[in-house]
Motif scaffolding. Structure first.
Motif, mmCIF file in Angstrom:
data_model
loop_
_atom_site.group_PDB
_atom_site.id
_atom_site.type_symbol
_atom_site.label_atom_id
_atom_site.label_comp_id
_atom_site.label_asym_id
_atom_site.label_seq_id
_atom_site.Cartn_x
_atom_site.Cartn_y
_atom_site.Cartn_z
ATOM 1 N N PRO A 1 -2.961 -43.586 32.897
ATOM 2 C CA PRO A 1 -4.246 -42.976 32.966
ATOM 3 C C PRO A 1 -5.333 -43.947 32.206
ATOM 4 O O PRO A 1 -5.020 -44.216 30.938
ATOM 5 C CB PRO A 1 -4.196 -41.857 32.608
ATOM 6 N N GLU A 2 -6.394 -44.213 32.709
ATOM 7 C CA GLU A 2 -7.627 -44.691 32.179
ATOM 8 C C GLU A 2 -8.078 -43.545 31.063
ATOM 9 O O GLU A 2 -8.148 -42.528 31.130
ATOM 10 C CB GLU A 2 -8.773 -45.208 33.143
ATOM 11 N N PRO A 3 -8.693 -44.197 29.946
ATOM 12 C CA PRO A 3 -9.142 -43.311 28.871
ATOM 13 C C PRO A 3 -10.444 -42.433 29.768
ATOM 14 O O PRO A 3 -10.453 -41.326 29.119
ATOM 15 C CB PRO A 3 -9.904 -44.274 27.784
ATOM 16 N N GLY A 4 -11.162 -42.770 30.554
ATOM 17 C CA GLY A 4 -12.313 -42.019 31.089
ATOM 18 C C GLY A 4 -11.655 -40.680 31.898
ATOM 19 O O GLY A 4 -12.338 -39.928 32.272
ATOM 20 N N THR A 5 -10.252 -40.657 32.068
ATOM 21 C CA THR A 5 -9.917 -39.789 32.925
ATOM 22 C C THR A 5 -8.971 -38.760 31.778
ATOM 23 O O THR A 5 -8.720 -37.611 32.387
ATOM 24 C CB THR A 5 -8.782 -40.256 33.851
ATOM 25 N N ILE A 6 -9.210 -38.796 30.649
ATOM 26 C CA ILE A 6 -8.309 -38.102 29.645
ATOM 27 C C ILE A 6 -9.089 -37.309 28.788
ATOM 28 O O ILE A 6 -10.314 -37.945 28.195
ATOM 29 C CB ILE A 6 -7.446 -38.955 28.499
ATOM 30 N N THR A 7 -9.136 -36.035 28.862
ATOM 31 C CA THR A 7 -10.013 -35.103 28.004
ATOM 32 C C THR A 7 -9.264 -34.959 26.754
ATOM 33 O O THR A 7 -8.207 -34.212 26.643
ATOM 34 C CB THR A 7 -10.336 -33.835 28.751
ATOM 35 N N VAL A 8 -9.787 -35.070 25.505
ATOM 36 C CA VAL A 8 -9.292 -34.964 24.130
ATOM 37 C C VAL A 8 -9.958 -33.718 23.456
ATOM 38 O O VAL A 8 -11.439 -33.819 23.331
ATOM 39 C CB VAL A 8 -9.285 -36.206 23.450
ATOM 40 N N ASN A 9 -9.352 -32.984 22.960
ATOM 41 C CA ASN A 9 -9.993 -31.802 21.896
ATOM 42 C C ASN A 9 -9.704 -32.328 20.572
ATOM 43 O O ASN A 9 -8.504 -32.737 20.349
ATOM 44 C CB ASN A 9 -9.237 -30.710 21.966
ATOM 45 N N VAL A 10 -10.585 -32.501 19.816
ATOM 46 C CA VAL A 10 -10.497 -33.204 18.321
ATOM 47 C C VAL A 10 -10.601 -31.951 17.425
ATOM 48 O O VAL A 10 -11.483 -31.307 17.348
ATOM 49 C CB VAL A 10 -11.602 -34.119 18.043
ATOM 50 N N LEU A 11 -9.409 -31.782 16.611
ATOM 51 C CA LEU A 11 -9.341 -30.796 15.703
ATOM 52 C C LEU A 11 -9.059 -31.237 14.362
ATOM 53 O O LEU A 11 -8.038 -32.153 14.144
ATOM 54 C CB LEU A 11 -8.218 -29.819 16.201
#
Length: 202
Positions: free
Chosen positions: A78-88
């Motif tokens: 997947p392209e980075p733009g399709t990945i949702t990242v939660n930063v903890l």
């Protein structure tokens, strides 16, 4: 010629060296016999090492057949733009989650929640970080995110729903991987693997 010895008649003796034709014939026959024996011995050795298989003996001049391998297909990630990242943030250092989230956004990722880590991970991550996602992210989103943080541990949670992934910052975190290095690592992930060559008849 005169004197005591006189040649009479119309035939004269011819002066020539003794004939050696017989010896030449013998030498030729002996040479042919030696060559024949050597050839026969060679064939016998070939039979011993190939099991007497006619196809094997003929194979001394044959080239091993190479089975054509299927064309390798690049990995689909997947392209980075399709990945949702939660930063903890699981450390005691403040501001790391927001700073890291901003950098990831600049690199094309979608940003979800930015907060402190849950009790399960808070102050318990000694490495650079942990990448956490559902089972489906193991060979898709996590490798792409992992290119941004070298050395981060990848984990999956079978009970987790959705496609979002977490980047949990650990004590050894000093920043994301340099963008040039991250891009290079990401490009390496999408390169097709060379297909193995299969040889037959050898």
């Amino acid at each position: 010629m005169g004197g005591q010895y006189r040649i009479t008649g119309d035939k004269y003796p011819r002066m020539r060296r003794p004939r050696r034709r017989g010896r030449l014939v013998v030498l030729t026959a002996a040479s042919l016999a030696v060559l024949g024996a050597a050839g026969w011995g060679t064939l016998q050795l070939i039979d011993v090492f190939t099991g007497g298989d006619p196809a094997s003996t003929a194979g001394t001049k044959a080239v091993c057949a190479v089975k054509a391998s299927p064309v390798a297909v690049p990995k689909a990630l997947p392209e980075p733009g399709t990945i949702t990242v939660n930063v903890l943030n699981a450390t005691t250092r403040g501001g790391l989650a927001q700073k890291t989230a901003d950098e990831l956004k600049e690199r094309g990722f979608r940003i979800g929640e930015v907060a402190n880590a849950t009790k399960e991970y808070d102050k318990k991550v000694k490495s650079t970080g942990v990448l956490l996602g559902p089972d489906s992210a193991l060979d898709t989103s996590l490798p792409v995110l992992g290119a941004q943080l070298a050395g981060a541990e990848r984990r999956t949670d079978a009970a987790r729903k959705g496609s979002e992934v977490d980047l949990i910052i650990g004590d050894a975190f000093r920043g994301l991987t340099k963008k040039t290095d991250a891009d290079r690592a990401l490009a390496a992930l999408t390169e097709p693997e060379p297909a193995p060559t299969v040889k037959k008849g050898c």
